[in-house]
Scaffold this motif. Structure first.
Motif, PDB file in Angstrom:
ATOM      1  N   ASN A   1      23.931  65.128  21.516  1.00  0.00           N
ATOM      2  CA  ASN A   1      25.047  65.592  20.692  1.00  0.00           C
ATOM      3  C   ASN A   1      26.371  64.979  21.138  1.00  0.00           C
ATOM      4  O   ASN A   1      27.209  64.621  20.309  1.00  0.00           O
ATOM      5  CB  ASN A   1      25.141  67.116  20.749  1.00  0.00           C
ATOM      6  CG  ASN A   1      24.031  67.807  19.984  1.00  0.00           C
ATOM      7  OD1 ASN A   1      23.410  67.204  19.115  1.00  0.00           O
ATOM      8  ND2 ASN A   1      23.764  69.064  20.307  1.00  0.00           N
TER       9      ASN A   1
ATOM     10  N   LYS B   1      19.209  67.505  24.283  1.00  0.00           N
ATOM     11  CA  LYS B   1      19.988  67.703  23.055  1.00  0.00           C
ATOM     12  C   LYS B   1      21.492  67.686  23.313  1.00  0.00           C
ATOM     13  O   LYS B   1      22.266  67.214  22.472  1.00  0.00           O
ATOM     14  CB  LYS B   1      19.593  69.002  22.365  1.00  0.00           C
ATOM     15  CG  LYS B   1      19.929  70.272  23.118  1.00  0.00           C
ATOM     16  CD  LYS B   1      19.545  71.501  22.298  1.00  0.00           C
ATOM     17  CE  LYS B   1      19.888  72.785  23.046  1.00  0.00           C
ATOM     18  NZ  LYS B   1      19.536  73.985  22.248  1.00  0.00           N
TER      19      LYS B   1
ATOM     20  N   GLU C   1      28.543  62.624  18.653  1.00  0.00           N
ATOM     21  CA  GLU C   1      29.874  63.076  18.245  1.00  0.00           C
ATOM     22  C   GLU C   1      30.989  62.137  18.693  1.00  0.00           C
ATOM     23  O   GLU C   1      32.076  62.153  18.115  1.00  0.00           O
ATOM     24  CB  GLU C   1      30.138  64.471  18.806  1.00  0.00           C
ATOM     25  CG  GLU C   1      29.256  65.555  18.191  1.00  0.00           C
ATOM     26  CD  GLU C   1      29.364  66.885  18.920  1.00  0.00           C
ATOM     27  OE1 GLU C   1      30.182  66.968  19.867  1.00  0.00           O
ATOM     28  OE2 GLU C   1      28.638  67.825  18.549  1.00  0.00           O
TER      29      GLU C   1
ATOM     30  N   PRO D   1      19.941  63.201  15.244  1.00  0.00           N
ATOM     31  CA  PRO D   1      19.788  64.619  14.906  1.00  0.00           C
ATOM     32  C   PRO D   1      18.680  64.844  13.873  1.00  0.00           C
ATOM     33  O   PRO D   1      18.339  65.969  13.570  1.00  0.00           O
ATOM     34  CB  PRO D   1      21.141  64.971  14.305  1.00  0.00           C
ATOM     35  CG  PRO D   1      21.550  63.706  13.599  1.00  0.00           C
ATOM     36  CD  PRO D   1      21.036  62.576  14.465  1.00  0.00           C
TER      37      PRO D   1
END
Length: 376
Positions: A136, A132, A140, A97
């Motif tokens: 992500n 993205k 996560e 990120p």
């Protein structure tokens, strides 16, 4: 393709009833989006659209997350990667990120992922607009702190066909270990679809490379819906006869067009077939791998075969794991946000995170099984 265009206006009405959807368990959004994606890819091929003459090396929306990479030292290119007309070039990639630098501090239990995007080697760039959501999901659901998504060269002409993409993968791996000095026991190589094929190619190259101190293997490798027989995709009739063709959004023409672009006029040999069609040329893995497949994707049977063939060659310290999520089409981590499969994509990402944790926990265990199969 003509039939797809003619039927397109009626599809939204047709899919109101579950029995007419590709899978009765899919939602209306999932069924309709899958059909539209298949139609768009068919049109893309019918128009014979080729990649841009070159991918931009400018940051654009990515800002300082986007970095350029010079070719690796010449001694890292040997064997299959040496070509008289295809040479290493400056490439780029996007960090998620945040930008990782040599002085960046991370927890010792966190890993960095070197990821290769999908797109049949003819579309995609690994930037935020397309990657993205995938990034992500992995950030996560796995013990990782950073992802470097490589913008490798697309197969647009004779100078960017195989082995150009493998040259780029080597440069990116060298960038992590030699420029950023990231220890390889904290690196995971990952790829989806064509990127999964590239990840496996890089793993094979690492196994073939003579000096393990210069090009050591990563902790493990994640292959999400990997393309494991590029030359085989040229046989469109065989692809169309696979049962899951009806439930997947990848048309045979798209895979065949990508295969034609990446192979070009290359004369296939046992040496390059090992990289282009790894399913038929298994090898002793330098790192454990996880293969994730969708039970509704056209390549699911190939993934099963790949896992079994690779598993037979491994010693106890190596491990191959195969996970199938039954209701999913191809490359769900990449398209989940479009089709409405985010929950299932996170489950697949969690399997990758669990696999990494198991590899780390079993590093001193000589009784790790060679191959394990799991379905959900």
């Amino acid at each position: 393709m003509v039939s797809s265009i003619i039927s397109a206006p009626f599809v939204p009405l047709l899919y109101i009833r579950r029995e007419f959807r590709q899978d009765r368990d899919w939602s209306y959004r999932q069924a309709l989006t899958g059909a539209l994606m298949k139609a768009c890819l068919s049109v893309y091929v019918a128009l014979r659209l080729k990649p841009k003459s070159s991918l931009s090396l400018k940051p654009c929306w990515e800002g300082d997350l986007f970095v350029t990479i010079e070719p690796a030292p010449t001694d890292l290119y040997t064997g299959i990667t040496v070509h008289d007309k295809i040479h290493p070039e400056t490439i780029a990639g996007t960090w998620f990120p945040s930008l990782y630098q040599y002085n960046t501090t991370t927890n010792q239990d966190k890993h960095v992922i070197l990821h290769f995007h999908g797109g049949s080697y003819i579309i995609g760039d690994g930037r935020t607009s397309s990657s993205k959501h995938l990034a992500n999901s992995l950030l996560e659901n796995t013990p990782t702190s950073h992802i470097f998504s490589l913008q490798y060269r697309l197969a647009r002409n004779r100078a960017t066909r195989f082995p150009a993409q493998l040259q780029d993968a080597i440069a990116a791996y060298s960038y992590l270990i030699h420029t950023l000095h990231f220890p390889t026991n904290r690196i995971v190589i990952s790829g989806d679809s064509a990127g999964g094929h590239l990840a496996l190619s890089l793993l094979r190259y690492i196994a073939d490379y003579d000096d393990e101190t210069v090009l050591p293997p990563p902790t493990c490798c994640w292959l999400f819906s990997p393309w494991c027989d590029v030359p085989g995709a040229l046989k469109q009739r065989l692809w169309d006869n696979i049962p899951n063709t009806q439930t997947d959004y990848i048309p045979a023409s798209f895979a065949a067009w990508g295969a034609k672009q990446i192979i070009g006029n290359i004369e296939l040999s046992r040496e390059n077939e090992g990289y282009l069609a790894p399913i038929w040329h298994p090898f002793v893995l330098p790192s454990p791998i996880l293969i994730v497949s969708g039970g509704r994707e056209v390549m699911c049977q190939e993934h099963d075969r790949l896992a079994r063939y690779l598993g037979k060659l491994q010693q106890n310290e190596e491990r191959v794991k195969f996970f199938v999520h039954e209701m999913l089409p191809h490359d769900i981590l990449m398209v989940a946000w479009l089709m409405g499969f985010q929950k299932e994509a996170d489950q697949c990402a969690s399997k990758a995170g669990n696999f990494l944790s198991q590899v780390l926990g079993a590093s001193d265990d000589s009784e790790v099984p060679c191959v394990a199969f799991e379905r959900q």
